[in-house]
Scaffold this motif. Structure first.
Motif, PDB file in Angstrom:
ATOM      1  N   MET A   1      -4.158   4.641 -17.412  1.00  0.00           N
ATOM      2  CA  MET A   1      -4.138   3.339 -16.766  1.00  0.00           C
ATOM      3  C   MET A   1      -4.227   3.525 -15.254  1.00  0.00           C
ATOM      4  N   TYR A   2      -4.690   2.482 -14.589  1.00  0.00           N
ATOM      5  CA  TYR A   2      -4.743   2.544 -13.134  1.00  0.00           C
ATOM      6  C   TYR A   2      -4.741   1.139 -12.560  1.00  0.00           C
ATOM      7  N   VAL A   3      -4.386   1.047 -11.301  1.00  0.00           N
ATOM      8  CA  VAL A   3      -4.363  -0.227 -10.582  1.00  0.00           C
ATOM      9  C   VAL A   3      -5.679  -0.367  -9.831  1.00  0.00           C
ATOM     10  N   ASP A   4      -6.400  -1.468 -10.052  1.00  0.00           N
ATOM     11  CA  ASP A   4      -7.677  -1.617  -9.347  1.00  0.00           C
ATOM     12  C   ASP A   4      -7.651  -2.733  -8.305  1.00  0.00           C
ATOM     13  N   TYR A   5      -6.476  -3.384  -8.171  1.00  0.00           N
ATOM     14  CA  TYR A   5      -6.381  -4.447  -7.151  1.00  0.00           C
ATOM     15  C   TYR A   5      -4.914  -4.673  -6.831  1.00  0.00           C
ATOM     16  N   LEU A   6      -4.602  -4.739  -5.542  1.00  0.00           N
ATOM     17  CA  LEU A   6      -3.241  -5.006  -5.090  1.00  0.00           C
ATOM     18  C   LEU A   6      -3.283  -6.103  -4.044  1.00  0.00           C
ATOM     19  N   GLN A   7      -2.401  -7.080  -4.194  1.00  0.00           N
ATOM     20  CA  GLN A   7      -2.294  -8.167  -3.221  1.00  0.00           C
ATOM     21  C   GLN A   7      -0.819  -8.356  -2.874  1.00  0.00           C
ATOM     22  N   LEU A   8      -0.522  -8.416  -1.578  1.00  0.00           N
ATOM     23  CA  LEU A   8       0.842  -8.594  -1.112  1.00  0.00           C
ATOM     24  C   LEU A   8       0.923  -9.816  -0.212  1.00  0.00           C
ATOM     25  N   ALA A   9       2.038 -10.514  -0.308  1.00  0.00           N
ATOM     26  CA  ALA A   9       2.328 -11.617   0.599  1.00  0.00           C
ATOM     27  C   ALA A   9       3.772 -11.486   1.063  1.00  0.00           C
ATOM     28  N   ASP A  10       3.957 -11.265   2.344  1.00  0.00           N
ATOM     29  CA  ASP A  10       5.286 -11.137   2.949  1.00  0.00           C
ATOM     30  C   ASP A  10       6.120 -10.022   2.309  1.00  0.00           C
ATOM     31  N   ARG A  12       7.522  -6.392   2.798  1.00  0.00           N
ATOM     32  CA  ARG A  12       7.792  -5.431   3.871  1.00  0.00           C
ATOM     33  C   ARG A  12       7.118  -5.872   5.172  1.00  0.00           C
ATOM     34  N   SER A  13       6.231  -5.059   5.707  1.00  0.00           N
ATOM     35  CA  SER A  13       5.622  -5.350   7.006  1.00  0.00           C
ATOM     36  C   SER A  13       4.349  -6.182   6.911  1.00  0.00           C
ATOM     37  N   TYR A  14       3.935  -6.543   5.694  1.00  0.00           N
ATOM     38  CA  TYR A  14       2.631  -7.183   5.522  1.00  0.00           C
ATOM     39  C   TYR A  14       2.754  -8.689   5.322  1.00  0.00           C
ATOM     40  N   PRO A  15       2.239  -9.499   6.264  1.00  0.00           N
ATOM     41  CA  PRO A  15       2.140 -10.942   5.999  1.00  0.00           C
ATOM     42  C   PRO A  15       1.234 -11.195   4.806  1.00  0.00           C
ATOM     43  N   THR A  16       0.123 -10.476   4.770  1.00  0.00           N
ATOM     44  CA  THR A  16      -0.788 -10.556   3.635  1.00  0.00           C
ATOM     45  C   THR A  16      -1.718  -9.347   3.650  1.00  0.00           C
ATOM     46  N   VAL A  17      -2.071  -8.869   2.479  1.00  0.00           N
ATOM     47  CA  VAL A  17      -3.049  -7.792   2.364  1.00  0.00           C
ATOM     48  C   VAL A  17      -3.650  -7.843   0.968  1.00  0.00           C
ATOM     49  N   GLU A  18      -4.947  -7.599   0.893  1.00  0.00           N
ATOM     50  CA  GLU A  18      -5.640  -7.488  -0.392  1.00  0.00           C
ATOM     51  C   GLU A  18      -6.363  -6.150  -0.400  1.00  0.00           C
ATOM     52  N   LEU A  19      -6.178  -5.406  -1.481  1.00  0.00           N
ATOM     53  CA  LEU A  19      -6.630  -4.029  -1.486  1.00  0.00           C
ATOM     54  C   LEU A  19      -7.327  -3.687  -2.802  1.00  0.00           C
ATOM     55  N   PRO A  20      -8.644  -3.451  -2.783  1.00  0.00           N
ATOM     56  CA  PRO A  20      -9.328  -2.977  -3.992  1.00  0.00           C
ATOM     57  C   PRO A  20      -9.092  -1.478  -4.157  1.00  0.00           C
ATOM     58  N   LEU A  21      -8.776  -1.064  -5.368  1.00  0.00           N
ATOM     59  CA  LEU A  21      -8.519   0.340  -5.650  1.00  0.00           C
ATOM     60  C   LEU A  21      -9.412   0.810  -6.785  1.00  0.00           C
ATOM     61  N   THR A  22      -9.440   2.109  -6.995  1.00  0.00           N
ATOM     62  CA  THR A  22     -10.266   2.684  -8.048  1.00  0.00           C
ATOM     63  C   THR A  22      -9.456   3.729  -8.801  1.00  0.00           C
ATOM     64  N   THR A 381      -7.760  -0.333   6.464  1.00  0.00           N
ATOM     65  CA  THR A 381      -9.201  -0.291   6.652  1.00  0.00           C
ATOM     66  C   THR A 381      -9.819   0.813   5.827  1.00  0.00           C
ATOM     67  N   PRO A 382     -10.843   0.523   5.017  1.00  0.00           N
ATOM     68  CA  PRO A 382     -11.493   1.589   4.252  1.00  0.00           C
ATOM     69  C   PRO A 382     -12.164   2.615   5.161  1.00  0.00           C
ATOM     70  N   LEU A 383     -12.062   3.868   4.769  1.00  0.00           N
ATOM     71  CA  LEU A 383     -12.771   4.960   5.464  1.00  0.00           C
ATOM     72  C   LEU A 383     -13.831   5.495   4.534  1.00  0.00           C
ATOM     73  N   ALA A 384     -14.770   6.231   5.081  1.00  0.00           N
ATOM     74  CA  ALA A 384     -15.809   6.836   4.256  1.00  0.00           C
ATOM     75  C   ALA A 384     -15.181   7.787   3.252  1.00  0.00           C
ATOM     76  N   ALA A 385     -15.590   7.672   1.982  1.00  0.00           N
ATOM     77  CA  ALA A 385     -15.059   8.542   0.942  1.00  0.00           C
ATOM     78  C   ALA A 385     -15.465   9.985   1.215  1.00  0.00           C
ATOM     79  N   GLU A 386     -14.563  10.902   0.853  1.00  0.00           N
ATOM     80  CA  GLU A 386     -14.859  12.323   1.067  1.00  0.00           C
ATOM     81  C   GLU A 386     -15.010  13.030  -0.265  1.00  0.00           C
TER      82      GLU A 386
END
Length: 386
Positions: A1-10, A12-22, A381-386
């Motif tokens: 199993m794996y997480v492919d999407y994370l969304q946070l609202a308030d 810890r330190s994040y007012p909001t963030v949306e993060l696609p994962l693989t 911020t996404p960086l170039a995959a290595e």
């Protein structure tokens, strides 16, 4: 199993963030204090309903906000398109609320078992060097990850223990000393029975899990820090324990009988002191390297390697159980030399999903190539995959 999407609202330190994962490896890079650990903590929270950093939930909510929301989409596997969405609303001082695929759940704990994680962080050094409570918590968390229904048993045991302690304290406070007869003794008998019932189930799960865990831990330790010292463990209890049989199982009835007998033997002392002196809440685990206990004798490097090996052993045990957990390595590589970094990377590279945090990206071996994010001043911020 794996997480492919994370969304946070308030959270810890994040007012909001949306993060696609693989699936595969994802690395969060950034200076200390930028919020890297907050991201993986949120994912672990969806799996455990707890934080590896704090015991209360108030710090999880951003300063000035009333509540936090953690939302994640979980996929069954890289070759399985099925997905579920988990959501937890964290409101300090009130009951948290959970949703599964946007539908409210009657109890938040019903989401346990949908996502499984194994997280290693610097705080895990306490499992080796800290107090007995740290080792009990580690073992109980692994028990619940293996068998989510044990979360209810764990909660029931804690509830019974509180009630029994309340009764014992009331008896200890009576003038002339606590009586050992009458209604109070009858009520105590009832709590003894409940404590033996729930305690034996928790104790059985601990013993069987520890017995299954240590061969994997010993292998992980030998791979990461090859020495002549073998990692092994012994469960320490205030009651006489039956042995784990060849099938790795323990007789729960024998455990309940042992707990009951020990409570009967120490009843007068418990009533005098006003506290429960028998049960899993008093137990400990001795983790050893060779002939010596790791606590007090192992060096910092040995203790760190041991704590990491316990988590890698947990990961291997869950996989042997048929569970594919998400592996989280929070600020691990900075503490390891180049050789140990490479050995660690080789041991985890085939995991379905590995989430890594690092202050210096170069600390992470090239073998763990994959998706990278720069975490800086509250942005991801996404960086170039290595």
């Amino acid at each position: 199993m794996y997480v492919d999407y994370l969304q946070l609202a308030d959270f810890r330190s994040y007012p909001t963030v949306e993060l696609p994962l693989t699936a595969g490896v994802t690395i969060f890079v950034g200076a200390n204090g930028q919020g890297k650990t907050n991201l993986v903590e949120a994912i672990d929270y969806l799996a455990t309903l707890g934080s590896h950093r704090v015991s209360s939930e108030a710090p999880l909510v951003r300063a000035g906000a009333e509540k936090a929301i953690v939302r994640g989409r979980i996929r069954a596997g890289a070759e399985d398109d099925r997905a579920v969405q988990l959501e937890v609303e964290i409101t300090p001082g009130k009951a948290n609320r959970a949703r599964l695929n946007r539908s409210p759940l009657p109890r938040t704990k019903e989401i346990l078992g949908i996502l499984r994680t194994v997280l290693f962080s610097p705080e895990d050094l306490a499992v080796v060097k800290g107090d007995p409570a740290d080792r009990r918590r580690f073992l109980d968390d692994l028990v619940v990850t293996r068998w989510p229904r044990l979360a209810g048993v764990r909660a029931d045991y804690d509830r019974v223990l509180r009630q029994r302690n309340t009764l014992l304290k009331s008896l200890a406070g009576r003038r002339g000393g606590p009586p050992a007869h009458g209604d109070a003794a009858t009520t105590l008998d009832v709590w003894d029975e409940h404590l033996a019932t729930h305690g034996s189930e928790l104790l059985q799960a601990r013993l069987e899990t520890l017995a299954a865990l240590m061969p994997y831990t010993a292998t992980a330790y030998a791979d990461i820090a090859p020495t002549n010292n073998r990692a092994h463990a012994e469960y320490k209890s205030g009651v006489e324990l039956p042995t784990v049989d060849e099938a790795g199982q323990v007789d729960r009835g024998a455990l309940a009988a042992a707990l009951s007998a020990a409570m009967a033997d120490r009843r007068r002392e418990e009533m005098q002191r006003g506290v429960s002196l028998v049960g899993p809440h008093r137990d400990d685990v001795t983790f050893s390297l060779g002939e010596l206990p790791a606590k007090g004798y192992a060096s910092h490097g040995e203790s760190w390697s041991y704590a990491l090996s316990l988590k890698l052993g947990s990961f291997a045990l869950l996989r042997a159980d048929g569970i594919e957990p998400v592996l989280v390595l929070d600020d691990v590589f900075a503490e390891l030399d180049a050789t140990r970094r490479e050995r660690l990377a080789r041991s985890v590279v085939d995991a379905e999903q590995v989430l890594v945090t690092a202050a210096v990206g170069a600390d992470v071996p090239d073998l763990l190539a994959g998706q990278r994010f720069l975490v800086e001043r509250g942005s991801v911020t996404p960086l170039a995959a290595e």
